[in-house]
Design an enzyme around this catalytic site. Structure first.
Site, PDB file in Angstrom:
ATOM      1  N   SER A 141       0.807  -1.222   0.000  1.00  0.00           N
ATOM      2  CA  SER A 141       0.000   0.000   0.000  1.00  0.00           C
ATOM      3  C   SER A 141       0.840   1.272   0.000  1.00  0.00           C
ATOM      4  CB  SER A 141      -0.979   0.019   1.172  1.00  0.00           C
ATOM      5  OG  SER A 141      -1.408   1.313   1.431  1.00  0.00           O
ATOM      6  N   TYR A 194       6.753   3.604  -0.460  1.00  0.00           N
ATOM      7  CA  TYR A 194       6.590   2.187  -0.834  1.00  0.00           C
ATOM      8  C   TYR A 194       7.366   1.877  -2.114  1.00  0.00           C
ATOM      9  CZ  TYR A 194       4.327  -2.035  -2.696  1.00  0.00           C
ATOM     10  OH  TYR A 194       4.081  -3.281  -3.230  1.00  0.00           O
ATOM     11  N   SER A 249       7.466  -4.650  -7.710  1.00  0.00           N
ATOM     12  CA  SER A 249       6.207  -3.924  -7.894  1.00  0.00           C
ATOM     13  C   SER A 249       6.230  -2.994  -9.096  1.00  0.00           C
ATOM     14  CB  SER A 249       5.922  -3.116  -6.626  1.00  0.00           C
ATOM     15  OG  SER A 249       4.908  -2.178  -6.857  1.00  0.00           O
ATOM     16  N   SER A 250       5.059  -2.857  -9.715  1.00  0.00           N
ATOM     17  CA  SER A 250       4.919  -1.912 -10.833  1.00  0.00           C
ATOM     18  C   SER A 250       5.132  -0.478 -10.356  1.00  0.00           C
ATOM     19  CB  SER A 250       3.527  -2.040 -11.459  1.00  0.00           C
ATOM     20  OG  SER A 250       2.538  -1.744 -10.498  1.00  0.00           O
ATOM     21  N   VAL A 294      -2.619  -6.855  -8.545  1.00  0.00           N
ATOM     22  CA  VAL A 294      -3.079  -8.243  -8.472  1.00  0.00           C
ATOM     23  C   VAL A 294      -4.437  -8.303  -7.765  1.00  0.00           C
ATOM     24  CG1 VAL A 294      -2.437 -10.575  -7.795  1.00  0.00           C
ATOM     25  CG2 VAL A 294      -0.650  -8.881  -8.251  1.00  0.00           C
TER      26      VAL A 294
HETATM   27  P1  NAD Z   1      -0.663  -9.021   1.923  1.00  0.00           P
HETATM   28  O1  NAD Z   1      -0.640  -7.861   2.861  1.00  0.00           O
HETATM   29  O2  NAD Z   1      -1.917  -9.809   1.808  1.00  0.00           O
HETATM   30  O3  NAD Z   1       0.544 -10.002   2.227  1.00  0.00           O
HETATM   31  C1  NAD Z   1       1.738  -9.627   2.828  1.00  0.00           C
HETATM   32  C2  NAD Z   1       2.071 -10.651   3.892  1.00  0.00           C
HETATM   33  O4  NAD Z   1       3.307 -10.306   4.506  1.00  0.00           O
HETATM   34  C3  NAD Z   1       1.015 -10.682   5.013  1.00  0.00           C
HETATM   35  O5  NAD Z   1       0.628 -12.008   5.281  1.00  0.00           O
HETATM   36  C4  NAD Z   1       1.740 -10.058   6.196  1.00  0.00           C
HETATM   37  O6  NAD Z   1       1.255 -10.506   7.449  1.00  0.00           O
HETATM   38  C5  NAD Z   1       3.180 -10.461   5.908  1.00  0.00           C
HETATM   39  N1  NAD Z   1       4.130  -9.600   6.597  1.00  0.00           N
HETATM   40  C6  NAD Z   1       4.119  -8.244   6.657  1.00  0.00           C
HETATM   41  N2  NAD Z   1       5.133  -7.810   7.432  1.00  0.00           N
HETATM   42  C7  NAD Z   1       5.804  -8.916   7.853  1.00  0.00           C
HETATM   43  C8  NAD Z   1       6.924  -9.119   8.683  1.00  0.00           C
HETATM   44  N3  NAD Z   1       7.559  -8.084   9.260  1.00  0.00           N
HETATM   45  N4  NAD Z   1       7.345 -10.381   8.918  1.00  0.00           N
HETATM   46  C9  NAD Z   1       6.693 -11.450   8.365  1.00  0.00           C
HETATM   47  N5  NAD Z   1       5.613 -11.315   7.571  1.00  0.00           N
HETATM   48  C10 NAD Z   1       5.169 -10.056   7.326  1.00  0.00           C
HETATM   49  O7  NAD Z   1      -0.239  -8.417   0.498  1.00  0.00           O
HETATM   50  P2  NAD Z   1      -0.164  -9.094  -0.935  1.00  0.00           P
HETATM   51  O8  NAD Z   1      -1.036  -8.307  -1.823  1.00  0.00           O
HETATM   52  O9  NAD Z   1      -0.350 -10.559  -0.828  1.00  0.00           O
HETATM   53  O10 NAD Z   1       1.337  -8.757  -1.342  1.00  0.00           O
HETATM   54  C11 NAD Z   1       2.379  -9.716  -1.366  1.00  0.00           C
HETATM   55  C12 NAD Z   1       3.615  -9.082  -1.941  1.00  0.00           C
HETATM   56  O11 NAD Z   1       3.365  -8.631  -3.268  1.00  0.00           O
HETATM   57  C13 NAD Z   1       4.135  -7.862  -1.189  1.00  0.00           C
HETATM   58  O12 NAD Z   1       5.526  -7.885  -1.208  1.00  0.00           O
HETATM   59  C14 NAD Z   1       3.606  -6.702  -2.008  1.00  0.00           C
HETATM   60  O13 NAD Z   1       4.415  -5.553  -1.845  1.00  0.00           O
HETATM   61  C15 NAD Z   1       3.742  -7.275  -3.403  1.00  0.00           C
HETATM   62  N6  NAD Z   1       2.873  -6.651  -4.403  1.00  0.00           N
HETATM   63  C16 NAD Z   1       1.532  -6.826  -4.345  1.00  0.00           C
HETATM   64  C17 NAD Z   1       0.731  -6.243  -5.312  1.00  0.00           C
HETATM   65  C18 NAD Z   1      -0.761  -6.434  -5.305  1.00  0.00           C
HETATM   66  O14 NAD Z   1      -1.401  -5.909  -6.208  1.00  0.00           O
HETATM   67  N7  NAD Z   1      -1.342  -7.142  -4.350  1.00  0.00           N
HETATM   68  C19 NAD Z   1       1.299  -5.447  -6.324  1.00  0.00           C
HETATM   69  C20 NAD Z   1       2.680  -5.283  -6.346  1.00  0.00           C
HETATM   70  C21 NAD Z   1       3.458  -5.913  -5.389  1.00  0.00           C
END
Ligand code: NAD
Length: 327
Positions: A88, A151, A127-128, A181
């Site tokens: 985020s 971020y 990330s994009s 995603v």
């Molecule tokens: P999400 O918040 O559902 O998953 C992130 C996970 O990381 C959570 O389960 C959280 O509890 C865990 N986490 C956070 N801090 C932590 C810590 N200190 N120690 C251990 N675990 C920790 O988010 P998501 O959408 O599943 O994203 C997953 C990854 O993909 C992230 O790295 C995010 O930056 C990246 N990403 C996601 C998107 C998207 O559109 N969802 C886009 C670009 C990048």
């Protein structure tokens, strides 16, 4: 797509989150041993509860900011799929220090322990947002702009560290720049919810969602199954050119927020016809948001054999059905 990946030991960090828990499930289905490291900062027990009885699944509750937790999690694993991070843009604008601690400090911890324990390949969620203020479309991997949020900085720093670790220590790394995603298990609640689950949740409650801006901003919305495919292909890729680099992971098409709302209403009104009548509201643009995003997925197609199977509309059908049955 048939990907030959079984009987491996794979650590998924952030494995209780949206993308991570879907990866854990998909890897278990292929008969791998899966280790999930998560501190439940944003992830949820309910995402992985059904996996706890599987003898091939191990949950390690821990924090990537603590090197001992990372060491414990990585012991004996072949591959790491590093997903743990605080997502985020607005969250990082509100609290850049914590986003940096987790996304940069935690990332570096994971790289160090992976190097030291002989992990064969470290695939990570990039990330994009790394395209920042670059206006060129479609986004091509080697042409990025300046980051527009804390971020985005953290995610770019991840790429820089991964590159240095591959060159300096020979750790194999692949970064996957995910584009917006969506899909099953993505959290619809909270201040930092992503647009698709948030709007689905609001429509289902009969509420009017608010679009930031005039709805003409566009995104390359990417269904979770395309992301799972890209992660698996990254683990099995054996062309040396495919390794130690980054890829866009997207569908390769863009839709405006107004289009998205139309598709959501269309899909949801199959379950409840009254949703078709709900009007959306329009608010101010959000800080740190770029107007348009569209990925070129040519590099992933060429070097990883990536073949995204779900368009936005195909993915929405699946996602909306899941939300209707599970929310
Ligand atoms: P999400 O918040 O559902 O998953 C992130 C996970 O990381 C959570 O389960 C959280 O509890 C865990 N986490 C956070 N801090 C932590 C810590 N200190 N120690 C251990 N675990 C920790 O988010 P998501 O959408 O599943 O994203 C997953 C990854 O993909 C992230 O790295 C995010 O930056 C990246 N990403 C996601 C998107 C998207 O559109 N969802 C886009 C670009 C990048």
């Amino acid at each position: 797509m048939n990907i030959n990946l079984s009987e491996k030991k794979i650590l998924v960090t952030g494995g209780a989150g949206f993308i991570g828990s879907n990866l854990c499930e998909a890897l278990l289905e292929k008969n791998n041993k899966v280790f999930c490291l998560d501190n439940f900062a944003t992830g949820k027990k309910e995402n992985i509860e059904h996996l706890l009885s599987n003898s091939n699944f191990t949950l390690i509750e821990g924090d990537i900011r603590k090197i001992e937790d990372c060491q414990k999690a990585v012991e004996g694993v072949d591959y790491v799929l590093h997903q743990a991070a605080l997502g985020s843009v607005p969250r990082s604008i509100k609290d850049p220090i914590t986003s940096n601690d987790v996304n940069v400090g935690g990332f570096l911890n994971m790289l160090v322990v992976s190097r030291d324990s002989g992990v064969k390949r470290f695939v990570y969620a990039a990330s994009s947002s790394t395209y920042g203020d670059s206006e060129s479309l479609p986004k091509v991997e080697d042409k990025i702009g300046k980051p527009l949020s804390p971020y985005a900085i953290t995610k770019y720093v991840n790429e820089l560290y991964a590159d240095v670790f591959s060159k300096t220590y020979g750790l194999e790394t692949i970064g996957l720049r995910y584009f917006n995603v969506f899909g099953r298990k993505q959290d619809p609640n909270g201040a930092y919810a992503a647009v698709i689950p948030k709007f689905v949740g609001q429509f289902m409650k009969g509420e009017s969602p608010t679009i930031n801006g005039d709805g003409n901003y566009s995104r390359d919305f990417t269904y979770i199954d395309n992301v799972i495919q890209a992660n698996m292909l990254s683990l099995v890729a054996d062309n040396p050119k495919a390794i130690n680099t980054v890829y866009n992971v997207a569908y390769g098409d863009r839709n405006t927020l107004n289009d998205l709302v139309g598709y959501l209403k269309e899909n949801l009104s199959e379950f409840d016809a009254s949703i078709a009548e709900i009007e959306v509201k329009y608010g101010p643009n959000r800080q740190g948001d770029i107007p348009h995003s569209l990925a070129s997925v040519d590099k992933a197609k060429e070097l990883l054999n990536y073949n995204p199977e779900y368009s936005l509309q195909e993915g929405l059908k699946e996602a909306v059905k899941w939300y209707w049955e599970n929310l």
